[in-house]
Design a protein around this motif. Structure first.
Motif, short mmCIF file in Angstrom:
data_model
loop_
_atom_site.label_atom_id
_atom_site.label_comp_id
_atom_site.label_asym_id
_atom_site.label_seq_id
_atom_site.Cartn_x
_atom_site.Cartn_y
_atom_site.Cartn_z
N THR A 256 0.86 -1.18 0.00
CA THR A 256 0.00 0.00 0.00
C THR A 256 0.90 1.23 0.00
O THR A 256 2.09 1.14 0.26
N TRP A 258 0.57 3.77 2.07
CA TRP A 258 0.68 4.50 3.34
C TRP A 258 0.69 3.61 4.56
O TRP A 258 0.19 4.01 5.61
N ALA A 259 1.33 2.46 4.47
CA ALA A 259 1.48 1.63 5.68
C ALA A 259 2.92 1.63 6.18
O ALA A 259 3.25 0.94 7.14
N ARG A 260 3.80 2.41 5.53
CA ARG A 260 5.20 2.43 5.97
C ARG A 260 5.31 3.05 7.37
O ARG A 260 4.60 3.99 7.69
N ASN B 98 1.06 3.56 12.07
CA ASN B 98 1.07 3.14 10.66
C ASN B 98 -0.24 2.48 10.23
O ASN B 98 -0.30 1.88 9.16
N ARG B 100 -3.27 3.56 8.71
CA ARG B 100 -3.76 4.77 8.06
C ARG B 100 -4.89 4.41 7.09
O ARG B 100 -4.75 3.48 6.30
#
Ligand SMILES: [Zn+2]
Lengths: 391, 140
Positions: A256, A258-260, B98, B100
């Motif tokens: 994805t 924005w899961a960092r 994280n 999100r």
């Protein structure tokens, strides 16, 4: 550092078709043209080519749209006899290039033909694939929120970064404006007329902070390169351009955007770190940068990820555009990039790096160039390459 | 609370990997996958806990509270049935930084959107799928 075998591999040929926004030539034929030019540029014949890669993996016989030339189709057209071939995913759009480098280093092939062919301005006679009633994969997490385009995903990252570090759209404008000026020196570019600051600031907004001029130009076009053993390259027509380091790392979640853990970093931060581990060279040694510009903010993040400036300082780094101009301290996208030359999915950037390192870039030539970096992609999908003419 | 379905929602195909998330709204409580051994929250789905590699994963209700960490105002009409401009924002859940999630911040005027805004989950009811959305916490 000689154990890193990409240093034994070189680009020995490059070829590019016309890049256009109209429908005069069937996209597959543009791919054939680019491949023939690259083979001839390397002083080879089709019978010398014993390896092939492309990005992305393409279905046989499509010939247009996003997948304009599959390996099987180029194979059939050129009558190739291949010892090795590969397509598919890897470090961004450089996946096929990385596979070719590894294959040459491993001895699977001596001369690998690699291409990217696009026919995104050619009408698909089927009207395109039907939208499925329900989505799977990455799009199933973004499309329910009216966010079908990557410009929205990049913009979310940009807003975090701008808010944290005070970076402005006025600073951002330096990228499209400078690249357009470079394109004016590139006969192959689609858009060559200068772009003024006022034009930029008044342009139609797509997804804030990206306006129309911050989005790359869909086109029909194809680029091809020949990747060979460096020792063979020494007897070939052009000064060889050798790979100094490959950056193909993925150290945090990439499924994805924005899961960092370190969001708003993207995979380019991993690719850059992986690349620097494989060379003694430093950012100050790099004479030109050819960085993905599907959307302006990606280029800005690449500049930070590669260490040309510190995190949060890219706004000041690019402000006014002088530093990233052809006669500046770090020329960026000297061909006009995808924002002005056309969206060739980073193969245009690689082509330009090779032309520059050969000293063949004419009016837009960077002086005394020895080392260039190309970076491609964003989000969870990207890779980097360092090239040099010092062999 | 439930929101009326909006046009242009392209919905996910439900499967074993995502069903718990998209049907959360039926109970009014957002569910996220969590490791039963080390407590790490995981989103989207993964086969093992990426931190301790435990396979003891199960969906668990979260508070539904979070903070807007980024947003864009979209002006381009990608979908003819969706009026522009609209907001696409990213919310970080208070449970773990994280985790999100996207949202369109329904009911929140565009001018009022800002990074750091406190929000709370609500759900848009599409029958078998409840699209999680977020609204300013004071209004929820
Ligand atoms: Zn765990």
């Amino acid at each position: 550092m000689s154990r890193y075998l990409e240093k034994t591999v070189a680009v020995t040929g490059v070829g590019m078709s016309e890049i256009n926004r109209n429908t005069s030539v069937y996209p597959f034929l543009l791919a054939v043209d680019a491949c023939r030019k690259a083979i001839a540029d390397a002083g080879l014949k089709p019978e010398d080519i014993d390896g092939a890669t492309c990005w992305p993996a393409s279905l046989d016989g499509v010939g247009e749209g996003f997948h304009a030339a599959a390996i099987s189709d180029i194979h059939a057209t050129l009558g190739l006899k291949l010892n090795w071939y590969s397509s598919g995913e890897g470090a961004g759009q450089f996946g096929g290039i990385n596979n070719a480098i590894a294959a040459v280093a491993a001895g699977y092939a001596n001369h690998v033909l690699c291409w990217r062919a696009l026919g995104q301005r050619y009408p698909d006679p089927t009207g395109g694939p039907a939208e499925p009633e329900r989505l799977i994969g990455w799009r199933s997490w973004s499309a329910p929120y009216w966010a079908p385009s990557a410009v929205t995903w990049v913009s979310l990252h940009a807003s975090v970064h701008m808010n944290r570090y005070g970076i402005t759209r006025e600073q951002m404008s330096a990228i499209p404006i400078t690249l357009r000026r470079n394109a004016g020196l590139n006969p192959a570019a689609i858009y060559k007329d200068p772009l003024s600051f006022d034009q930029y600031m008044e342009a139609r907004m797509i997804s804030w902070p990206h306006c129309l001029y911050d989005c790359d130009v869909p086109c029909n076009g194809a680029t091809a390169v020949i990747i060979s053993r460096l020792d063979a390259a020494k007897d070939m027509p052009h000064k060889p351009v050798r790979f100094e380091a490959v950056g193909s790392a993925a150290y945090d979640r990439m499924d994805t955007w924005w899961a960092r853990n370190d969001f708003p970093h993207m995979i380019m931060h991993d690719a850059a770190a992986g690349m620097w581990k494989r060379t003694d060279l430093k950012p100050k040694d790099v004479g030109s940068a050819h960085l993905y510009d599907g959307f302006t903010y990606l280029t800005m993040l690449w500049l930070e990820a590669l260490g040309f400036c510190k995190e949060g300082e890219v706004g000041a780094f690019i402000e006014g555009g002088q530093r990233i101009s052809i006669d500046g301290e770090l020329p960026v996208n000297t061909n006009g990039g995808q924002l002005s030359e056309g969206r060739l999915h980073a193969f245009g950037h690689l082509h330009e790096a090779v032309v520059q390192l050969r000293g063949d870039a004419g009016a837009r030539q960077v002086k005394d160039l020895k080392v260039s970096v190309a970076g491609v992609g964003g989000g969870g999908f990207g890779g980097a390459l360092m090239l040099t003419n010092q062999t | 609370m439930s929101l009326a379905p909006q046009p242009g929602r392209q919905l996910p195909l439900l499967n074993e990997m995502n069903r718990y998330f998209w049907i959360s709204g039926a109970t009014g409580r957002l569910q996220v996958l969590r490791c039963g051994d080390c407590g790490t929250w995981i989103h989207p789905y993964a086969g093992l806990c990426p931190k301790c590699r435990s396979g003891k994963l199960a969906p668990e209700a979260v508070s539904g509270r979070g903070t807007v960490v980024g947003y864009t105002v979209n002006q381009h009409p990608w979908q003819p049935d969706v009026p522009v401009p609209y907001v696409v924002a990213l919310v970080e859940l208070e449970e773990q930084s994280n985790i999100r999630l996207l949202t369109n911040l329904p009911g929140c005027p565009i001018d009022a959107v800002h990074i750091g805004m406190a929000v709370e989950v609500c759900f848009e009811d599409h029958g078998d799928v409840y699209v999680p959305q977020f609204q300013p916490r004071s209004a929820a």
